[in-house]
Write a protein that holds these residues in place. Structure first.
Motif, PDB file in Angstrom:
ATOM      1  N   PRO A  94      -2.468  17.027  14.211  1.00 55.98           N
ATOM      2  CA  PRO A  94      -2.276  17.616  12.876  1.00 55.98           C
ATOM      3  C   PRO A  94      -2.067  16.555  11.790  1.00 55.98           C
ATOM      4  O   PRO A  94      -2.548  16.709  10.669  1.00 55.98           O
ATOM      5  N   LYS A  95      -1.373  15.474  12.139  1.00 52.03           N
ATOM      6  CA  LYS A  95      -1.130  14.428  11.129  1.00 52.03           C
ATOM      7  C   LYS A  95      -2.394  13.612  10.841  1.00 52.03           C
ATOM      8  O   LYS A  95      -2.548  13.062   9.749  1.00 52.03           O
ATOM      9  N   LEU A  96      -3.268  13.518  11.838  1.00 55.39           N
ATOM     10  CA  LEU A  96      -4.555  12.852  11.584  1.00 55.39           C
ATOM     11  C   LEU A  96      -5.440  13.739  10.699  1.00 55.39           C
ATOM     12  O   LEU A  96      -6.152  13.259   9.815  1.00 55.39           O
ATOM     13  N   ILE A  97      -5.368  15.044  10.925  1.00 58.57           N
ATOM     14  CA  ILE A  97      -6.171  15.978  10.127  1.00 58.57           C
ATOM     15  C   ILE A  97      -5.646  16.063   8.699  1.00 58.57           C
ATOM     16  O   ILE A  97      -6.421  16.167   7.743  1.00 58.57           O
ATOM     17  N   SER A  98      -4.329  15.991   8.555  1.00 56.13           N
ATOM     18  CA  SER A  98      -3.758  16.117   7.200  1.00 56.13           C
ATOM     19  C   SER A  98      -3.919  14.848   6.380  1.00 56.13           C
ATOM     20  O   SER A  98      -3.670  14.847   5.181  1.00 56.13           O
ATOM     21  N   GLY A  99      -4.301  13.744   7.039  1.00 54.64           N
ATOM     22  CA  GLY A  99      -4.453  12.490   6.315  1.00 54.64           C
ATOM     23  C   GLY A  99      -3.150  11.719   6.184  1.00 54.64           C
ATOM     24  O   GLY A  99      -3.107  10.664   5.546  1.00 54.64           O
TER      25      GLY A  99
END
Lengths: 596, 596
Positions: free
Chosen positions: B150-155
């Motif tokens: 999720p943190k990779l997707i959120s940037g």
């Protein structure tokens, strides 16, 4: 050494393909035999390899720099230029009466190749000086020749060509720089010239600008253009330097490559007018400029061959050193140097074959130029001149187009390291990219090939070359073995394609000019591929005859010729399809402007 | 605007060639209809055109800079990355359960194209993050997925791929970085990784490095490689950041292009060891990395299409604006914009046709990927997966090879201005040059195409595609008119050439691997040209059916398809000759190492 001139390959081409002995038999060239050639090339190889090649990367890192109207060249260039001049390298092919060496263009050409392979940015200065010398020798008065040419040859001064203006690139009809007669035989020039190679620098004491400009009552278009000589410093009658002239370098360009070569914007006449002198007759400027340009175009073709060879040498060295991956045929259990991988071998062979093919064609063209100037029989001179002029746009266009591909392959051979500037492979990719643009884009060369060179004599010169190719094809048919079979097959197909393309061009250029010119660049490439392939076929025949004398050298020539046939010449029929199908509304021009 | 995304062209391909409606009918993609696609593409076009495209040239002028282990990106990149992340663009095709948007790859693909066309250097950061997400989703534990994805997707964080070491480029068997188990489930990593894209930067709070390394008792070669996750900052169980990890950026490279994208040398474990976590099972690292790489390879293919389109748009704009020379057909007495010159038209049409052909093939491949993941029938999934995997090396290899040629043509259209860096055309020529190298050179793609993709099923997938091409050829035969006749002729010849090349590869790869692999890159190019040409043929049929609805748009599709047939597909038989004649000692490998 970062560049080792391929002297043996050069001499092979000069002797076996360009017939140096025939050139040495011409009046005026009595000393230009194989021994002379060997001695000159050895000396050139030494100078270029030791002095200029090491400065090439330096010039990319520390380009020429502009400050307050003055340009400082890369550290080391000034001393190298002194050595270049003292070695007599500017004068190799210029007349003895003006302090040149009077050698054939066939011997000067490999020297020019070496110079450009060693350091293309440096070589541009002598290249432009050659053009200025050529124009002065053609159109200057004897006094002008005496005053300027020996100093250009000695390197005391250098020369430039000033054609381009912001609104006048390929289209010189748009030149607006004006020249006002002063009544004393001199003129005052006013205007802006751009893209002036070595338009300002610190290598020599004076710069002789040859400038296209219009006199006040000149007609519009190309017919109203005259050629003027404008020195950076005015020149006294005794050859000493006078006052600074009113020509100022207002900036130099930030370019993709050839960074050490300053590309100047020159402002003429901001302070009362730059003093200039008419060269030749008024309104014949473009004609004289074409003489310079034809010499320069041939030289730019040599730049393509030169940078291709340098990129090839660098890629070979890396491929022999870099260890990566096991061989695909399982012949070793450990990683091997990458030259053992078939695709790397293919890339290197492609680079080599393209370079050798273009070199052979260019040297043969140089020999035609020598024959055109020195053959005792006028009819022979005319015929050789026609062939030379036919070949110039091909040498320029094809050698430079292929050089971009070769330099790009050079980067690819290096893998990720090729993309790192410190490696040096990328410089050739950047440097080569100018070659298809300056001195006339490939499209301009192609238009010249179609308009002046193919059409003007109704295709006669082109047909004469095809007839010579047929003789080579016949000779190939008499030999046994795969190299001959491959070459016979692909040269036959290629020359048929070229013949049909010539027929198409001649038949259609008047009735459907758009269709013909839409295929102009493919036509030039087809001619380049087939004519170079013809030279490779001749090399194959010669190498096969001599094979026993030097097995390693000649078997390499045979293998390279076969590779050229199977991997380069084999593309000819596809290009033919592209030329003849480029028909009017149904083809290239079917997309309207608003649809792009 | 410096880049206007070709949304209409993209939707045409998605709808008519990649059958978006079929994808939208798959379970899980119910909302992915044409309206959704149009809305997503419009939004992406706006963001990329307005925010990222203007920063592209800026990134070239002011590259990422390294100082004391930290990298500062180009001014404006940080804010742009914030907007990119807030717009949800990283998550377009990732699962909804990890905060992604769960859209088909077919819709994500044009978004990726736009991002790269707008700013390739910027786009590399999300491209690598996509790869990290893909690997975690495939091989990570549920806890790892929850913690990182999720943190990779959120940037909030970004991802990298760490494969290359100085001695291990294409040959990952040579990887030496070691990972020592600490008994608590974690490892300590030691080693040097090079060419790490966005290995260090200031766009996000943390960087998740996925690193290939060896455990102490691992076997030699690729079988001993495992995949580890090494965060720049250690991550606490609640997702908050802990201490700085022992991975340091010791330098970044000075590159030919993509200068805004920092290419890092990363040093692991100089201060006691970098803390890392095993992803998936030990010794299966390469397998997982291939999942990342296949995604990344497809994306790099899209980069080729993207930079080609951007170069095309710039060249068109210049050609419509630059006035130079009168038309060759005498239709005007004054100089015209250069788009009226047939050779400029040919160059632009070449750029357009190559780009459209490669785009069509890539989008069709993306649809196969969606079908492979979501089709309800397992047999269908397997079959689509096989086609997708066959197409990946072609999309990567061919789209990138053609992009270099297209970018080079873009420079050529600009003439002398193209060589001046301020013009911007040269940047594409420099940027594109990396694409055939990273994520596996074209030769590596070609080996994959031959070894894993053509051979593994004995040529069955390749034959299945040829059978589909035959259906298109049959459909062309039923239509009248030159576009259909040209396409029928050249697609027939091209697919025959491809069929013979496949036959040659299948028959000879075991008995004469050197001969086959010497023609591997030509084989890949032939496949790229013919399969893209097949899509252009399908576009021709579709456009012809719809012509009445939008004459200008569809007639342009028809003209572009015809151009592709006559000028690109026409090269196929020549390339076939190059493949099948690349035979052992008689061909590419005839030149011995010492003869180069």
């Amino acid at each position: 050494m970062s560049y080792a001139a391929p002297v043996k390959d050069m001499l092979f081409v000069m002797k076996e393909l360009a017939d140096l002995e025939r050139i040495a038999a011409l009046p005026g060239f009595e000393d230009a035999n194989l021994d002379t050639a060997q001695a000159v090339l050895d000396e050139a190889a030494k100078f270029n390899g030791e002095v200029l090649a090491p400065l090439n990367f330096e010039g990319d890192k520390n380009p020429s720099a502009w400050r307050d109207g003055e340009v400082t060249t890369t550290p080391g260039f000034k001393e190298a230029f002194r050595q270049f001049s003292e070695g007599g390298w500017q004068g190799v092919m210029h007349p003895v009466e003006y302090e040149g060496q009077g050698l054939p263009k066939l011997i000067a050409t490999p020297c020019i190749e070496m110079l450009n392979a060693a350091n293309m940015s440096f070589a541009l200065c002598p290249l432009l000086t050659d053009g200025a010398i050529e124009a002065l020798l053609t159109a200057g008065t004897e006094a002008q020749k005496q005053l300027y040419v020996p100093k250009l040859i000695s390197g005391e001064w250098t020369g430039t060509m000033n054609l381009t203006e912001p609104q006048a690139g390929s289209d010189l009809a748009q030149v607006r720089t004006r020249a006002e007669p002063q009544g004393d035989g001199s003129y005052k020039l006013f205007g802006t010239k751009i893209f002036i190679t070595y338009g300002e620098h610190d290598l020599a004491k004076n710069i002789v600008h040859l400038v296209l400009a219009r006199t006040p009552d000149a007609p519009e278009g190309v017919k109203g253009i005259s050629l003027f000589l404008v020195p950076k410093y005015n020149v006294n009658a005794d050859g000493s330097l006078g006052e600074r002239n009113d020509v100022l370098c207002v900036s130099i360009e930030h370019k993709l490559g050839i960074k050490a070569s300053p590309t100047a914007v020159l402002q003429y006449g901001d302070h009362g007018g730059a003093t200039g002198y008419l060269i030749g007759e008024e309104s014949r400027g473009l004609e004289y400029m074409f003489i310079m340009m034809n010499a320069a175009r041939f030289a730019v073709g040599m730049q393509g061959i030169a940078v291709a060879d340098r990129a090839y040498q660098k890629a070979v060295a890396y491929a022999k050193e870099r260890v990566q991956s096991r061989p695909v045929d399982g012949s070793a259990k450990q990683p091997v140097t990458i030259i053992h991988h078939p695709d790397v071998r293919r890339m290197l062979a492609t680079m080599r074959a393209l370079t050798e093919g273009a070199r052979a064609l260019a040297y043969v063209a140089a020999a035609h130029s020598d024959l055109a100037r020195h053959h005792p029989d006028e009819k022979a001179r005319v015929s050789h001149q026609a062939i030379y002029e036919f070949l110039v746009p091909i040498v320029k266009g094809w050698s430079t187009e292929m050089s971009i591909d070769v330099a790009s392959l050079g980067v690819q051979v290096h893998g990720g390291m090729g993309y790192i500037e410190e490696t040096g492979a990328a410089q050739f990719y950047r440097d080569a990219r100018i070659l298809t643009i300056y001195e006339g884009t490939t499209a301009i060369q192609a238009n010249d090939l179609i308009g002046r060179k193919t059409m003007r004599d109704g295709g006669a010169t082109a047909q004469a070359l095809l007839a010579q190719i047929d003789q080579t094809i016949a000779a190939l048919a008499e030999r046994d073995g795969q190299p001959f079979a491959s070459m016979h097959r692909h040269l036959s197909a290629g020359s048929l394609s070229l013949a049909r393309a010539i027929e198409f061009v001649v038949a259609k250029v008047k009735s459907d000019p758009n269709a013909v010119f839409a295929g102009s660049v493919p036509y030039l490439k087809l001619a380049g591929i087939v004519l170079s392939g013809w030279q490779m076929a001749r090399a194959l025949l010669a190498a096969s005859d001599k094979r026993g004398e030097d097995e390693s050298f000649y078997s390499a020539k045979i293998a390279t010729a076969q590779f050229y046939a199977e991997h380069v010449l084999s593309m000819a029929p596809g290009i033919e399809a592209s030329i003849v199908s480029a028909s009017g509304d149904q083809g290239v021009l079917a997309l309207r402007e608003d649809q792009f």
